[in-house]
Design an enzyme around this catalytic site. Structure first.
Site, mmCIF file in Angstrom:
data_model
loop_
_atom_site.group_PDB
_atom_site.id
_atom_site.type_symbol
_atom_site.label_atom_id
_atom_site.label_comp_id
_atom_site.label_asym_id
_atom_site.label_seq_id
_atom_site.Cartn_x
_atom_site.Cartn_y
_atom_site.Cartn_z
ATOM 1 N N SER A 199 0.816 -1.216 0.000
ATOM 2 C CA SER A 199 0.000 0.000 0.000
ATOM 3 C C SER A 199 0.849 1.266 0.000
ATOM 4 C CB SER A 199 -0.917 0.005 1.225
ATOM 5 O OG SER A 199 -1.726 -1.130 1.232
ATOM 6 N N THR A 228 -4.193 -4.055 8.007
ATOM 7 C CA THR A 228 -3.768 -5.386 7.591
ATOM 8 C C THR A 228 -3.548 -6.278 8.803
ATOM 9 O OG1 THR A 228 -2.323 -6.614 6.082
ATOM 10 C CG2 THR A 228 -1.286 -4.846 7.363
ATOM 11 N N LYS A 285 -7.413 -6.735 11.180
ATOM 12 C CA LYS A 285 -8.623 -6.547 10.372
ATOM 13 C C LYS A 285 -9.905 -6.785 11.178
ATOM 14 C CE LYS A 285 -6.761 -7.540 5.770
ATOM 15 N NZ LYS A 285 -7.000 -8.260 4.507
ATOM 16 N N GLY A 329 -10.954 -22.802 1.002
ATOM 17 C CA GLY A 329 -10.508 -22.071 2.196
ATOM 18 C C GLY A 329 -11.655 -21.320 2.846
ATOM 19 N N ALA A 383 -10.187 -13.826 3.719
ATOM 20 C CA ALA A 383 -10.265 -13.572 2.268
ATOM 21 C C ALA A 383 -11.430 -14.351 1.673
ATOM 22 C CB ALA A 383 -8.952 -13.954 1.601
ATOM 23 N N GLY A 422 -4.154 -12.808 -8.211
ATOM 24 C CA GLY A 422 -4.732 -11.785 -7.340
ATOM 25 C C GLY A 422 -4.137 -10.390 -7.494
HETATM 26 P P1 NAP Z 1 -5.696 -17.302 6.174
HETATM 27 O O1 NAP Z 1 -6.828 -16.897 7.039
HETATM 28 O O2 NAP Z 1 -4.367 -17.545 6.757
HETATM 29 O O3 NAP Z 1 -6.071 -18.649 5.359
HETATM 30 C C1 NAP Z 1 -7.231 -18.781 4.591
HETATM 31 C C2 NAP Z 1 -7.786 -20.203 4.694
HETATM 32 O O4 NAP Z 1 -6.980 -21.085 3.928
HETATM 33 C C3 NAP Z 1 -7.790 -20.811 6.081
HETATM 34 O O5 NAP Z 1 -8.895 -20.355 6.802
HETATM 35 C C4 NAP Z 1 -7.813 -22.299 5.793
HETATM 36 O O6 NAP Z 1 -9.148 -22.770 5.609
HETATM 37 C C5 NAP Z 1 -7.067 -22.388 4.461
HETATM 38 N N1 NAP Z 1 -5.691 -22.854 4.656
HETATM 39 C C6 NAP Z 1 -4.716 -22.253 5.370
HETATM 40 N N2 NAP Z 1 -3.577 -22.980 5.330
HETATM 41 C C7 NAP Z 1 -3.867 -24.074 4.565
HETATM 42 C C8 NAP Z 1 -3.124 -25.218 4.170
HETATM 43 N N3 NAP Z 1 -1.847 -25.389 4.547
HETATM 44 N N4 NAP Z 1 -3.748 -26.148 3.404
HETATM 45 C C9 NAP Z 1 -5.041 -26.008 3.025
HETATM 46 N N5 NAP Z 1 -5.785 -24.930 3.377
HETATM 47 C C10 NAP Z 1 -5.213 -23.988 4.134
HETATM 48 O O7 NAP Z 1 -5.490 -16.223 5.040
HETATM 49 P P2 NAP Z 1 -6.425 -15.055 4.437
HETATM 50 O O8 NAP Z 1 -6.162 -13.799 5.185
HETATM 51 O O9 NAP Z 1 -7.827 -15.519 4.290
HETATM 52 O O10 NAP Z 1 -5.719 -14.877 3.009
HETATM 53 C C11 NAP Z 1 -5.615 -15.973 2.138
HETATM 54 C C12 NAP Z 1 -4.741 -15.662 0.942
HETATM 55 O O11 NAP Z 1 -5.332 -14.645 0.151
HETATM 56 C C13 NAP Z 1 -3.328 -15.163 1.308
HETATM 57 O O12 NAP Z 1 -2.412 -15.775 0.439
HETATM 58 C C14 NAP Z 1 -3.416 -13.680 1.035
HETATM 59 O O13 NAP Z 1 -2.160 -13.125 0.681
HETATM 60 C C15 NAP Z 1 -4.380 -13.639 -0.125
HETATM 61 N N6 NAP Z 1 -5.093 -12.368 -0.267
HETATM 62 C C16 NAP Z 1 -4.949 -11.691 -1.430
HETATM 63 C C17 NAP Z 1 -5.609 -10.505 -1.607
HETATM 64 C C18 NAP Z 1 -5.465 -9.748 -2.908
HETATM 65 O O14 NAP Z 1 -5.780 -8.557 -2.953
HETATM 66 N N7 NAP Z 1 -5.034 -10.399 -3.959
HETATM 67 C C19 NAP Z 1 -6.430 -9.975 -0.586
HETATM 68 C C20 NAP Z 1 -6.560 -10.716 0.597
HETATM 69 C C21 NAP Z 1 -5.879 -11.905 0.749
HETATM 70 P P3 NAP Z 1 -9.589 -24.185 6.243
HETATM 71 O O15 NAP Z 1 -8.978 -24.229 7.606
HETATM 72 O O16 NAP Z 1 -11.079 -24.138 6.266
HETATM 73 O O17 NAP Z 1 -9.066 -25.261 5.357
#
Ligand code: NAP
Length: 243
Positions: A16, A61, A65, A124, A128, A226
């Site tokens: 950002s 962030t 959040k 997931g 996100a 993304g």
């Molecule tokens: P998070 O809460 O750490 O993980 C998201 C979900 O992924 C978890 O709730 C879990 O769901 C699953 N997960 C986590 N580790 C895993 C593993 N080893 N194997 C299988 N499933 C797994 O992350 P988040 O904040 O939601 O963000 C997720 C991703 O989106 C990140 O990589 C982030 O950088 C990206 N993102 C990108 C943007 C963008 O603008 N492009 C914006 C926001 C986030 P379960 O426990 O239900 O399996």
């Protein structure tokens, strides 16, 4: 000087700050600055606001959040339903929280949608994923959610069979699997059933082509990372601050 910024902890690298600093330069927006505010605990948020009475807007962030919500006066519908805020507007003496991930995801997805993309598989269940689900509801796309610990209507990865894969032609990875440096990881789905009718969207943007996207492309699917979502959520914050 109008000050904007980002709260989180730690804040070693900030997309950002780079984005807004470049935007202010390139678009000749004088008298604006974007700072990072790495606060080790959310309880320091009121003191930060007191020290910076000139703040016009903030991004939020990890890990704040959700934790920032009790400190705000109002929430947008999306932020309220998702339970996460990544943008704060200061207006008329009130602090209002928004979730611009919804906007970034929705607006980067929509141009790619074909009429047959009316069912989505969301991989997931984190913050996100909640933003993705809210956006899918907004654009009337039904979705099924896969989780490692299925509960409350979510399904297990091992239950994703050929019929499910053929029905859900939009597949969205919201897990961090495949993100640098763990580039050899990918969600455990049966890639052999992916076809050219599929659209695979990965919220991860580093690397530009994750293993999930590579496997989809090898089956002829349309793929999207993304990066545009990241840009659009930042632009959406700017629009909210200046509305
Ligand atoms: P998070 O809460 O750490 O993980 C998201 C979900 O992924 C978890 O709730 C879990 O769901 C699953 N997960 C986590 N580790 C895993 C593993 N080893 N194997 C299988 N499933 C797994 O992350 P988040 O904040 O939601 O963000 C997720 C991703 O989106 C990140 O990589 C982030 O950088 C990206 N993102 C990108 C943007 C963008 O603008 N492009 C914006 C926001 C986030 P379960 O426990 O239900 O399996």
């Amino acid at each position: 000087m109008k000050t904007y910024g980002l709260i989180g902890y730690p804040l070693s690298h900030s997309f950002s700050k780079g984005f807004f600093t470049k935007k202010f330069e390139e678009e000749h927006i004088a008298g604006h600055q974007y700072e990072t505010f790495p606060i080790p605990a959310i309880t320091e948020f009121p003191a930060l606001l007191a020290q910076h009475p000139d703040l016009c807007g903030l991004n939020v962030t990890i890990p704040y959040k959700e934790q920032v919500i009790p400190y705000l006066d109002e929430l947008s519908d999306a932020a309220s339903q998702i339970g996460a805020v990544n943008c704060i507007r200061f207006k008329d003496g009130k602090k209002k929280g928004f979730n611009t991930d919804v906007i970034g995801f929705r607006d980067s997805l929509q141009p790619l949608l074909q009429p047959h993309h009316h069912k989505a598989l969301v991989l997931g269940t984190g913050g996100a994923a909640k933003a993705v689900m809210y956006a899918l509801q907004e654009i009337n796309i039904d979705y099924l959610v896969a989780s490692r610990t299925p509960a409350n209507g979510t399904v297990a990865y091992h239950s994703l069979d050929q019929a499910t894969m053929e029905t859900y032609t939009l597949i969205i990875n919201t897990t961090p699997l495949g993100m640098y440096p763990n580039v050899d990881a990918c969600p455990d789905i049966p890639y052999e059933y992916i076809t050219s009718r599929h659209l695979l969207y990965d919220l991860v943007y580093n690397p530009a082509e994750t293993l999930f996207l590579q496997k989809g492309a090898a089956q002829g699917a349309v793929i999207k990372n993304g990066h545009e979502m990241l840009i659009l959520q930042a632009e959406a914050s700017w629009d909210i601050w200046n509305a």
